[in-house]
Design a protein around this motif. Structure first.
Motif, PDB file in Angstrom:
ATOM      1  N   MET A   1      72.290  55.920   4.779  1.00 29.19           N
ATOM      2  CA  MET A   1      73.624  55.382   4.994  1.00 29.19           C
ATOM      3  C   MET A   1      73.727  54.035   4.288  1.00 29.19           C
ATOM      4  SD  MET A   1      75.614  54.731   8.536  1.00 29.19           S
ATOM      5  CE  MET A   1      75.833  56.447   8.833  1.00 29.19           C
ATOM      6  N   SER A   2      74.860  53.766   3.760  1.00 21.50           N
ATOM      7  CA  SER A   2      75.068  52.553   2.986  1.00 21.50           C
ATOM      8  C   SER A   2      74.982  51.309   3.869  1.00 21.50           C
ATOM      9  CB  SER A   2      76.438  52.613   2.319  1.00 21.50           C
ATOM     10  OG  SER A   2      76.742  51.383   1.726  1.00 21.50           O
ATOM     11  N   ASN A   3      74.329  50.280   3.327  1.00 24.14           N
ATOM     12  CA  ASN A   3      74.246  49.020   4.064  1.00 24.14           C
ATOM     13  C   ASN A   3      75.614  48.392   4.265  1.00 24.14           C
ATOM     14  OD1 ASN A   3      71.556  49.038   4.570  1.00 24.14           O
ATOM     15  ND2 ASN A   3      71.014  47.688   2.888  1.00 24.14           N
ATOM     16  N   LEU A   4      76.540  48.626   3.339  1.00 19.69           N
ATOM     17  CA  LEU A   4      77.881  48.070   3.485  1.00 19.69           C
ATOM     18  C   LEU A   4      78.545  48.602   4.754  1.00 19.69           C
ATOM     19  CD1 LEU A   4      80.164  46.356   2.375  1.00 19.69           C
ATOM     20  CD2 LEU A   4      80.911  48.349   1.070  1.00 19.69           C
ATOM     21  N   ILE A   5      78.401  49.876   5.015  1.00 20.52           N
ATOM     22  CA  ILE A   5      78.979  50.466   6.226  1.00 20.52           C
ATOM     23  C   ILE A   5      78.325  49.855   7.462  1.00 20.52           C
ATOM     24  CG2 ILE A   5      79.199  52.603   7.566  1.00 20.52           C
ATOM     25  CD1 ILE A   5      79.398  54.069   4.852  1.00 20.52           C
ATOM     26  N   ARG A   6      77.017  49.681   7.424  1.00 23.58           N
ATOM     27  CA  ARG A   6      76.312  49.088   8.568  1.00 23.58           C
ATOM     28  C   ARG A   6      76.737  47.645   8.796  1.00 23.58           C
ATOM     29  NH1 ARG A   6      70.382  50.839   6.909  1.00 23.58           N
ATOM     30  NH2 ARG A   6      71.019  52.854   6.167  1.00 23.58           N
ATOM     31  N   ILE A   7      76.926  46.886   7.718  1.00 20.04           N
ATOM     32  CA  ILE A   7      77.324  45.483   7.866  1.00 20.04           C
ATOM     33  C   ILE A   7      78.744  45.380   8.397  1.00 20.04           C
ATOM     34  CG2 ILE A   7      77.823  43.366   6.575  1.00 20.04           C
ATOM     35  CD1 ILE A   7      75.323  44.002   4.894  1.00 20.04           C
ATOM     36  N   VAL A   8      79.648  46.224   7.914  1.00 19.82           N
ATOM     37  CA  VAL A   8      81.018  46.231   8.441  1.00 19.82           C
ATOM     38  C   VAL A   8      80.999  46.594   9.924  1.00 19.82           C
ATOM     39  CG1 VAL A   8      83.251  47.398   8.312  1.00 19.82           C
ATOM     40  CG2 VAL A   8      82.123  46.662   6.223  1.00 19.82           C
ATOM     41  N   ALA A   9      80.210  47.581  10.295  1.00  6.95           N
ATOM     42  CA  ALA A   9      80.084  47.956  11.711  1.00  6.95           C
ATOM     43  C   ALA A   9      79.508  46.792  12.514  1.00  6.95           C
ATOM     44  CB  ALA A   9      79.206  49.192  11.859  1.00  6.95           C
ATOM     45  N   LEU A  16      76.554  48.558  17.276  1.00  6.71           N
ATOM     46  CA  LEU A  16      76.703  49.771  16.468  1.00  6.71           C
ATOM     47  C   LEU A  16      75.965  49.622  15.140  1.00  6.71           C
ATOM     48  CD1 LEU A  16      77.892  52.571  15.978  1.00  6.71           C
ATOM     49  CD2 LEU A  16      79.945  51.434  15.094  1.00  6.71           C
ATOM     50  N   GLY A  17      76.079  48.476  14.509  1.00  4.21           N
ATOM     51  CA  GLY A  17      75.358  48.242  13.259  1.00  4.21           C
ATOM     52  C   GLY A  17      73.852  48.337  13.441  1.00  4.21           C
ATOM     53  N   VAL A  18      73.357  47.800  14.553  1.00  9.02           N
ATOM     54  CA  VAL A  18      71.920  47.882  14.838  1.00  9.02           C
ATOM     55  C   VAL A  18      71.530  49.319  15.153  1.00  9.02           C
ATOM     56  CG1 VAL A  18      70.082  47.112  16.396  1.00  9.02           C
ATOM     57  CG2 VAL A  18      71.802  45.493  15.606  1.00  9.02           C
TER      58      VAL A  18
END
Length: 56
Positions: A1-9, A16-18
């Motif tokens: 999964m893209s880090n950008l999606i995780r950072i936005v989350a 959720l990001g964690v």
């Protein structure tokens, strides 16, 4: 999964990001407590966890 999606989350809902990065573990529970104590510490911890696991 893209880090950008995780950072936005992580910015909108830090646990959720964690969760998307490491699942349910000690980092998730620490982040949940930090988010309840103060939203900004939860965001900082979530971004730190995402960056830490990106390198490793």
């Amino acid at each position: 999964m893209s880090n950008l999606i995780r950072i936005v989350a992580a910015v909108f809902l830090p646990p959720l990001g964690v969760f998307l990065t490491v699942g349910i573990g000690s980092d998730f529970w620490i982040n949940l407590v930090l988010t309840f104590l103060g939203f900004i510490p939860g965001i900082v911890h979530a971004i730190w966890v995402i960056a830490k696991h990106d390198r490793g």
